[in-house]
Design a protein around this motif. Structure first.
Motif, mmCIF file in Angstrom:
data_model
loop_
_atom_site.group_PDB
_atom_site.id
_atom_site.type_symbol
_atom_site.label_atom_id
_atom_site.label_comp_id
_atom_site.label_asym_id
_atom_site.label_seq_id
_atom_site.Cartn_x
_atom_site.Cartn_y
_atom_site.Cartn_z
ATOM 1 N N VAL A 56 1.177 -1.212 0.119
ATOM 2 C CA VAL A 56 0.021 0.276 -0.243
ATOM 3 C C VAL A 56 0.961 1.254 -0.073
ATOM 4 O O VAL A 56 2.076 1.591 1.208
ATOM 5 C CB VAL A 56 -1.087 0.113 1.291
ATOM 6 C CG1 VAL A 56 -2.172 1.272 1.084
ATOM 7 C CG2 VAL A 56 -1.690 -1.060 0.981
ATOM 8 N N GLY A 57 0.808 2.413 -1.177
ATOM 9 C CA GLY A 57 1.003 3.559 -0.858
ATOM 10 C C GLY A 57 0.654 4.997 -0.643
ATOM 11 O O GLY A 57 -0.955 3.919 -0.538
ATOM 12 N N SER A 58 1.123 6.007 -0.538
ATOM 13 C CA SER A 58 -0.239 7.096 -0.650
ATOM 14 C C SER A 58 0.522 8.845 -0.980
ATOM 15 O O SER A 58 2.517 8.152 -0.785
ATOM 16 C CB SER A 58 -0.576 7.348 0.986
ATOM 17 O OG SER A 58 0.841 7.770 1.932
ATOM 18 N N GLN A 64 -3.572 11.466 3.152
ATOM 19 C CA GLN A 64 -2.970 10.574 2.913
ATOM 20 C C GLN A 64 -2.335 8.827 3.599
ATOM 21 O O GLN A 64 -2.611 8.157 3.221
ATOM 22 C CB GLN A 64 -2.199 10.691 1.669
ATOM 23 C CG GLN A 64 -2.589 11.176 0.428
ATOM 24 C CD GLN A 64 -3.180 10.058 -0.916
ATOM 25 O OE1 GLN A 64 -2.396 9.345 -1.285
ATOM 26 N NE2 GLN A 64 -4.547 10.291 -1.095
ATOM 27 N N CYS A 68 -3.485 5.553 4.423
ATOM 28 C CA CYS A 68 -2.968 4.399 4.163
ATOM 29 C C CYS A 68 -2.741 3.622 4.915
ATOM 30 O O CYS A 68 -3.250 2.250 5.185
ATOM 31 C CB CYS A 68 -1.309 4.824 3.519
ATOM 32 S SG CYS A 68 0.379 4.255 2.881
ATOM 33 N N THR A 71 -5.966 2.122 5.396
ATOM 34 C CA THR A 71 -6.224 1.026 4.031
ATOM 35 C C THR A 71 -4.968 -0.482 5.012
ATOM 36 O O THR A 71 -5.809 -2.100 4.085
ATOM 37 C CB THR A 71 -5.548 1.170 3.078
ATOM 38 O OG1 THR A 71 -6.175 1.947 2.174
ATOM 39 C CG2 THR A 71 -5.205 -0.031 1.795
ATOM 40 N N GLU A 84 3.373 -0.929 3.773
ATOM 41 C CA GLU A 84 3.173 -0.085 3.849
ATOM 42 C C GLU A 84 4.406 0.711 2.957
ATOM 43 O O GLU A 84 5.710 1.446 3.620
ATOM 44 C CB GLU A 84 2.548 0.838 4.993
ATOM 45 C CG GLU A 84 1.355 0.447 5.011
ATOM 46 C CD GLU A 84 1.152 -0.820 6.392
ATOM 47 O OE1 GLU A 84 2.355 -0.973 6.863
ATOM 48 O OE2 GLU A 84 0.331 -0.816 6.867
ATOM 49 N N CYS A 86 3.927 4.558 2.731
ATOM 50 C CA CYS A 86 3.295 5.426 3.129
ATOM 51 C C CYS A 86 4.123 7.137 3.048
ATOM 52 O O CYS A 86 5.473 6.600 2.976
ATOM 53 C CB CYS A 86 2.948 5.863 4.247
ATOM 54 S SG CYS A 86 1.612 4.350 4.905
ATOM 55 N N THR A 94 3.460 9.155 -6.663
ATOM 56 C CA THR A 94 3.042 7.885 -5.899
ATOM 57 C C THR A 94 2.296 7.241 -7.790
ATOM 58 O O THR A 94 2.174 6.228 -7.076
ATOM 59 C CB THR A 94 1.978 8.730 -5.231
ATOM 60 O OG1 THR A 94 2.097 9.393 -4.143
ATOM 61 C CG2 THR A 94 0.909 7.399 -4.710
ATOM 62 N N TYR A 106 -3.379 3.083 -3.850
ATOM 63 C CA TYR A 106 -3.118 3.699 -2.912
ATOM 64 C C TYR A 106 -4.561 4.763 -3.525
ATOM 65 O O TYR A 106 -5.323 4.058 -4.378
ATOM 66 C CB TYR A 106 -2.386 4.842 -3.119
ATOM 67 C CG TYR A 106 -2.125 5.532 -4.266
ATOM 68 C CD1 TYR A 106 -2.313 7.273 -4.551
ATOM 69 C CD2 TYR A 106 -1.936 5.201 -5.594
ATOM 70 C CE1 TYR A 106 -2.449 7.464 -5.245
ATOM 71 C CE2 TYR A 106 -1.665 5.823 -6.692
ATOM 72 C CZ TYR A 106 -2.462 7.358 -6.617
ATOM 73 O OH TYR A 106 -2.462 8.768 -7.918
ATOM 74 N N TRP A 107 -4.832 5.789 -2.620
ATOM 75 C CA TRP A 107 -5.753 6.700 -2.483
ATOM 76 C C TRP A 107 -5.854 7.636 -3.269
ATOM 77 O O TRP A 107 -4.769 8.669 -3.239
ATOM 78 C CB TRP A 107 -6.964 7.181 -1.457
ATOM 79 C CG TRP A 107 -7.635 5.479 -0.240
ATOM 80 C CD1 TRP A 107 -6.641 4.809 0.827
ATOM 81 C CD2 TRP A 107 -8.908 5.823 -0.402
ATOM 82 N NE1 TRP A 107 -6.921 4.023 1.017
ATOM 83 C CE2 TRP A 107 -8.947 4.490 1.355
ATOM 84 C CE3 TRP A 107 -10.002 6.183 -0.568
ATOM 85 C CZ2 TRP A 107 -9.972 3.748 1.248
ATOM 86 C CZ3 TRP A 107 -10.716 5.803 -0.509
ATOM 87 C CH2 TRP A 107 -11.268 4.837 0.506
#
Length: 329
Positions: A56-58, A64, A68, A71, A84, A86, A94, A106-107
């Motif tokens: 998972v990234g952000s 964010q 992260c 998530t 992560e 993040c 990103t 990622y969001w």
């Protein structure tokens, strides 16, 4: 009708540069780290990701960092192994990490994708239509799948201390533009570097409203520092802001009305590489209820807990997920 924004190309980062960024430790969350375990809650009643290994990234700003951690914890609660990354520096970095496979999800925000990644110059005013069209185009052209969007709209805004804005007679962006044209120093503006160069940021805003802040009245600083700078009137009376930031009400700031409708809608949604989604279709069931719960008020509160109360993003994310019943306490 506002004029079209002339889009500047967004270059992809070279692999070496991207690797260097991924090695940096970002404020509030360590890259390439693993968060704590999460007990099953309501999410685990409808989905299982046992055996999945996901990254998972952000981006680097507070919202964010919290998303992260939300998530990562949600994924762990349904059996996935998660790492992560993040706090990557900036939207382009990103997005490049997602497309290259350095992260799996990622969001992202609908307005950012529509303007910055998909090459459009005008936003779509209807949030549902903008989401649908962005999601369709991103999937067909870039193999990026958009999961359910949140109702929150973390759009850009220009803010000022409420008392100062009233004294200057400025409540809309049209009035702000007129102030800058007549008395530039009174309209001094603080912005972050990314906003200063984005088509949906300062260049497009100035084109749409017909003004230009002189270099001497324009200060570039870290996005998180802008709120205090505006509240204190030093070095600027106005500043860029994100509408879900909890510091807006806490510091007595007011959002200038975007009366020409320049800023796009920025509904957040989890974006996932299609190959990852194809192997893990239960991702949709995990994040649909999470997205539905992320309103403007919820995100303002979560952001304020980090920015104003000094809490750790992981603790804030965990407490929220537990309170919602999404993971076990």
């Amino acid at each position: 009708m506002r004029p079209l924004i002339r889009r500047r190309p967004t270059p992809a980062l070279p692999a070496a540069a991207l690797s260097a960024v991924l090695a940096v430790t970002a404020a509030g969350c360590s890259l390439e780290s693993s968060g704590g375990d999460a007990d099953p809650g309501s999410l685990a009643e409808h989905a299982s990701l046992e055996g999945a290994s996901l990254t998972v990234g952000s981006k680097e700003f507070t919202e964010q960092l919290v998303l992260c951690q939300v998530t990562g914890l949600a994924l762990r609660s349904v059996g996935a192994e998660v790492s992560e990354e993040c706090g990557l520096q900036g939207s382009n970095t990103t997005r490049s990490a997602l497309e290259s496979g350095d992260i799996d999800m990622y969001w992202e925000y609908t307005g950012t994708a529509w303007i910055n990644y998909l090459g459009h110059t005008d936003p779509i005013g209807d949030p549902a239509e903008q989401y649908a069209r962005a999601a369709e185009q991103d999937l067909s052209e870039n193999d990026v799948r958009w999961l359910a969007p949140a109702p929150a709209n973390n759009t850009y805004a220009i803010v000022a201390l409420a008392d100062r804005a009233e004294e200057l007679g400025v409540s809309t962006l049209s009035e702000y533009a007129a102030l800058v044209r007549q008395e530039p120093s009174a309209g001094s503006l603080c912005v972050a570097a990314e906003f200063a160069g984005r088509d949906d940021g300062l260049p497009g805003l100035q084109d749409a409203y017909g003004f230009e802040v002189p270099d001497g009245d324009l200060a570039t600083m870290a996005a998180g520092a802008i709120y205090e700078a505006v509240a204190g009137g030093d070095p600027c009376a106005f500043g860029e802001a994100a509408t879900t930031d909890g510091r807006i009400p806490a510091l007595g700031l007011t959002v200038l009305e975007d009366d020409e409708g320049f800023f796009p809608v920025y509904n957040p949604a989890l974006t996932v590489r299609e190959s990852v989604y194809a192997e893990n279709p239960d991702l949709a069931a995990v994040f649909e209820p999470i997205a539905a719960a992320l309103t403007d008020a919820e995100l303002q509160d979560l952001n304020a807990q980090v920015d104003l109360d000094g809490l750790d993003p992981e603790d804030v994310a965990r407490d929220w997920l537990v309170a919602q019943g999404f993971i076990g306490g």
